[in-house]
Scaffold this motif. Structure first.
Motif, mmCIF file in Angstrom:
data_model
loop_
_atom_site.group_PDB
_atom_site.id
_atom_site.type_symbol
_atom_site.label_atom_id
_atom_site.label_comp_id
_atom_site.label_asym_id
_atom_site.label_seq_id
_atom_site.Cartn_x
_atom_site.Cartn_y
_atom_site.Cartn_z
ATOM 1 N N ALA A 131 0.371 76.031 -14.015
ATOM 2 C CA ALA A 131 -0.911 75.161 -14.148
ATOM 3 C C ALA A 131 -0.645 74.268 -14.978
ATOM 4 O O ALA A 131 -1.213 73.064 -14.918
ATOM 5 N N TYR A 132 0.263 74.224 -16.056
ATOM 6 C CA TYR A 132 0.643 73.511 -17.289
ATOM 7 C C TYR A 132 1.240 72.256 -16.736
ATOM 8 O O TYR A 132 1.025 71.005 -16.990
ATOM 9 N N SER A 133 1.919 72.392 -15.504
ATOM 10 C CA SER A 133 3.110 71.389 -15.248
ATOM 11 C C SER A 133 2.290 70.817 -13.835
ATOM 12 O O SER A 133 2.851 69.706 -13.282
ATOM 13 N N LEU A 134 0.925 71.061 -13.527
ATOM 14 C CA LEU A 134 0.506 70.340 -12.244
ATOM 15 C C LEU A 134 0.064 68.989 -12.575
ATOM 16 O O LEU A 134 -0.549 68.681 -13.667
ATOM 17 N N PRO A 135 0.047 68.150 -11.629
ATOM 18 C CA PRO A 135 -0.676 66.749 -11.832
ATOM 19 C C PRO A 135 -2.100 66.779 -12.345
ATOM 20 O O PRO A 135 -2.667 67.950 -11.807
ATOM 21 N N PRO A 136 -2.650 66.013 -13.369
ATOM 22 C CA PRO A 136 -1.736 64.754 -13.764
ATOM 23 C C PRO A 136 -0.874 65.263 -14.794
ATOM 24 O O PRO A 136 -0.233 64.392 -15.528
ATOM 25 N N PHE A 137 -0.847 66.451 -15.347
ATOM 26 C CA PHE A 137 0.193 67.041 -16.183
ATOM 27 C C PHE A 137 0.223 66.054 -17.521
ATOM 28 O O PHE A 137 1.505 65.907 -18.123
ATOM 29 N N LYS A 138 -0.747 65.492 -17.982
ATOM 30 C CA LYS A 138 -0.839 64.644 -19.058
ATOM 31 C C LYS A 138 -0.322 65.466 -20.482
ATOM 32 O O LYS A 138 0.439 64.754 -21.223
ATOM 33 N N GLU A 139 -0.695 66.897 -20.506
ATOM 34 C CA GLU A 139 -0.301 67.330 -21.924
ATOM 35 C C GLU A 139 1.443 67.520 -21.833
ATOM 36 O O GLU A 139 1.996 67.456 -22.599
ATOM 37 N N ALA A 140 1.799 67.885 -20.619
ATOM 38 C CA ALA A 140 3.266 68.122 -20.326
ATOM 39 C C ALA A 140 4.061 66.871 -20.677
ATOM 40 O O ALA A 140 5.331 66.821 -20.979
ATOM 41 N N LEU A 141 3.509 65.533 -20.236
ATOM 42 C CA LEU A 141 4.157 64.434 -20.463
ATOM 43 C C LEU A 141 4.111 63.906 -21.814
ATOM 44 O O LEU A 141 5.227 63.238 -22.362
ATOM 45 N N VAL A 142 3.208 64.314 -22.591
ATOM 46 C CA VAL A 142 3.085 64.118 -24.184
ATOM 47 C C VAL A 142 4.187 65.165 -24.949
ATOM 48 O O VAL A 142 4.774 64.600 -25.801
ATOM 49 N N GLU A 143 4.349 66.165 -24.501
ATOM 50 C CA GLU A 143 5.050 67.092 -25.261
ATOM 51 C C GLU A 143 5.821 68.070 -24.210
ATOM 52 O O GLU A 143 5.208 69.019 -23.690
#
Length: 242
Positions: free
Chosen positions: A131-143
């Motif tokens: 769930a963390y890595s699904l688009p738009p995955f804005k949190e994963a892109l930040v950190e």
């Protein structure tokens, strides 16, 4: 017991077993908890070498040899929150990191906190990471080091995992009466630097060298030497029995 989890986790166990490292009395503790805590002055360099091999499943590759050198890694608690104060994983695959803590470390100095067993690829953990890595995955892109409570979508999809980790987190404190406490942790498990009291300093050391704070990272999907065992054992559903 059957291997339903990802290849990287069970590949690590196979590598260790093919090399006879599973006979070590600390092997099952490491595999279950992702955390080892030892008296370094009793263990010594040769004992540390044994644990590094056990934790990585490797005999030579990425394994530094004794005598070991240590460099200070003291951290003073600041008034502002540090990203390291949030419970997080370093990456999805196993990482071996090593600390040596001074006897003076208490909760006031902001000790390492760890969620024992959170490195295991359970269904709940996989659901959280997915769930963390699904688009738009804005949190994963930040950190890219996923924070336990860093994604609203993951917190909803795996509320059971998040709650369990919050309840199970524990400070990793020096062993009683021990001058130097060795800590080896798989930081693909949930961990953080606790907040502590502003102005207090946590005295610790890390292994010197180009080693990512413990062991140099290798391809988590590498096969054991020679591939899979000739007769690994098969369950009725075709899962390799580990």
């Amino acid at each position: 017991r059957r291997a339903h989890g990802p290849v990287q986790e069970h590949g690590a166990a196979l590598r260790a077993r093919q090399r006879g490292l599973d006979a070590d009395p600390d092997f099952e503790v490491w595999r279950r908890d992702g955390l080892l805590i030892k008296d370094y002055d009793t263990l010594g360099d040769e004992g540390l070498l044994r644990l590094l091999r056990l934790a990585s499943g490797e005999i030579e590759e990425s394994i530094p040899l004794p005598p070991y050198r240590w460099k200070p890694r003291n951290v003073t608690v600041a008034a502002e929150r540090d990203p390291q104060n949030a419970m997080h994983i370093d990456t999805f695959a196993a990482i071996v990191k090593v600390w040596m803590f001074d006897a003076s470390v208490t909760r006031d100095e902001g000790p390492l906190e760890y969620v024992v067993g959170s490195h295991r690829e359970t269904e709940a953990r996989l659901r959280w990471m997915h769930a963390y890595s699904l688009p738009p995955f804005k949190e994963a892109l930040v950190e890219p080091s996923f924070r336990l409570q860093g994604s609203d979508d993951a917190a909803v999809a795996a509320a059971d995992f998040v709650q369990e980790c919050l309840e199970k987190r524990r400070p990793v404190l020096p062993l009683p009466g021990v001058a130097r406490t060795l800590v080896i942790a798989d930081t693909s498990g949930l961990h953080r630097r606790a907040q502590g009291v502003v102005g207090r300093t946590r005295r610790s050391w890390r292994l010197a060298g180009d080693n990512d704070g413990g062991l140099r990272r290798l391809d988590p999907y590498r096969w054991p030497p020679g591939g899979l065992p000739a007769e690994p054992g098969r369950g009725e559903e075709g899962h390799t029995e580990l």
